[in-house]
Design an enzyme around this catalytic site. Structure first.
Site, PDB file in Angstrom:
ATOM      1  NE  ARG A  71      -3.360   0.062   2.636  1.00  0.00           N
ATOM      2  CZ  ARG A  71      -4.593  -0.542   3.140  1.00  0.00           C
ATOM      3  NH1 ARG A  71      -4.387   0.107   4.833  1.00  0.00           N
ATOM      4  NH2 ARG A  71      -4.955  -1.778   3.082  1.00  0.00           N
ATOM      5  CG  ASN A 103      -1.213   9.064   2.052  1.00  0.00           C
ATOM      6  OD1 ASN A 103      -1.916   8.345   1.336  1.00  0.00           O
ATOM      7  ND2 ASN A 103      -0.616  10.050   0.765  1.00  0.00           N
ATOM      8  CG  HIS A 202      -8.016  -3.637  -2.102  1.00  0.00           C
ATOM      9  ND1 HIS A 202      -8.658  -2.801  -2.770  1.00  0.00           N
ATOM     10  CD2 HIS A 202      -6.779  -3.372  -1.628  1.00  0.00           C
ATOM     11  CE1 HIS A 202      -8.762  -1.783  -2.486  1.00  0.00           C
ATOM     12  NE2 HIS A 202      -7.397  -1.835  -2.627  1.00  0.00           N
TER      13      HIS A 202
END
Length: 340
Positions: A71, A103, A202
């Site tokens: 990520r 973030n 994911h």
């Protein structure tokens, strides 16, 4: 010529918008990045082995660390290109990207990069950029949880700047609309195929309640057809994430079937209408997602095809460069701060 109907006008307008984004993305990533596979062959030939061993230790400590590093890499490359800007802390003279809304509660893998950087610096001081380190570590993270291998071209420099504004604007969010997400990928020079393949990341990792609350109290029952197994899963999600607020930081796996294994079950979950994030389920369920739905079905039934495309798309992602960093960039001693 007869006037366009509302639906036809919308499709025409979308086609024009996509063309504009494709055109602009060509300027963003038009030149081949000056990256090579042997960039460190003479200066630090052991770098790949060092990073791999450090990532192995991190995976042994917690397999979920793979998703944290992957990520970080994704969020870095979508802002100024893959230049390590996401790693910079705020200082008196520099505002970093860590507090940007996509973030601030999402990126927690910085400690891992710090540890790898310390090891690399002890072996090859001043040689390996944080941007390269992060790109290599992301590849190794995927491999170590069962995913595919790909060669990582290197030679990136670390940016001396960051952009909170671009981090807020460029990074796709969990509840973002289908067309908006496509446009953000196209702007980076990434195709719709790249978008669907990269979304397969994911298959590992967790999502916060704040990012899936609207989904599980929204159209989850509709997309999953309310079958008994889906109802049980939904009840579990709702017990983790209450509707009335609170519990925002409670987490759930985005792939509840094999949460710590990099495989294609993510796409099988989307076909059942059980995607945890709205942005994921839209790939299969959106009325506008004809191409994305076909790709979801393909990858759900063809794990090798998914692995091959994911590898190819990750190379494209890693090749998004920041031209300024090659002119005015550096190799940071500490990934959190610009060299003094």
């Amino acid at each position: 010529m007869a006037p366009l109907s509302n639906s036809k006008f919308f499709i025409f307008q979308f086609a024009v918008s996509v063309s504009i984004f494709i055109f602009s993305s060509c300027f963003y990533a038009s030149s081949d990045p000056p990256l090579t596979l042997d960039y460190y062959a003479s200066t630090c030939p052991s770098v790949f082995d060092i990073i791999r061993k450090e990532m192995e230790c991190e995976m042994l400590a917690d397999p979920r660390n793979a998703a944290l590093v992957l990520r970080l890499h994704f969020h870095d490359c979508f802002v100024q290109g893959c230049d390590g800007s996401v790693l910079l802390d705020d200082t008196i003279t520099l505002q970093g990207e860590k507090k940007a809304s996509p973030n601030v509660n999402s990126l927690i893998g910085f400690r891992i990069i710090d540890k790898i950087k310390n090891k690399v610096e002890s072996e090859c001081p001043g040689i390996i950029s944080c941007a390269d380190l992060l790109t290599i570590a992301a590849r190794d993270a995927v491999i170590l949880v069962g995913g595919p291998y790909w060669d990582v071209p290197v030679g990136r420099k670390d940016s001396k700047t960051a952009s909170l504004e671009l981090a807020t604007a460029n990074i796709p969010t969990a509840d973002e609309g289908f067309l908006s997400i496509i446009s953000k990928f196209l702007y980076q020079g990434l195709s719709v195929t790249d978008m669907v393949a990269l979304s397969g990341a994911h298959t590992i990792g967790m999502a916060r309640c704040a990012n899936f609350r609207s989904r599980i109290y929204g159209d989850f029952e509709t997309t999953s057809d309310g079958n008994p197994i889906s109802k049980t899963y939904l009840e579990t999600l709702r017990s983790t994430c209450p509707a009335a607020g609170g519990g925002d930081n409670n987490v759930s796996a985005m792939d509840y079937v094999t949460p710590n294994l990099f495989d294609n079950s993510y796409y099988q979950i989307l076909m059942k209408g059980e995607g945890l994030l709205n942005s994921d389920q839209e790939l299969y369920s959106s009325m506008l997602g004809i191409q994305t739905k076909q790709l979801v079905i393909k990858y759900a039934h063809d794990p090798i095809g998914f692995f091959n495309q994911f590898s190819e798309s990750m190379v494209k992602l890693g090749n998004i460069t920041n031209p300024e960093s090659f002119i005015d960039g550096e190799v940071r001693k500490n990934c959190r701060f610009v060299n003094t």
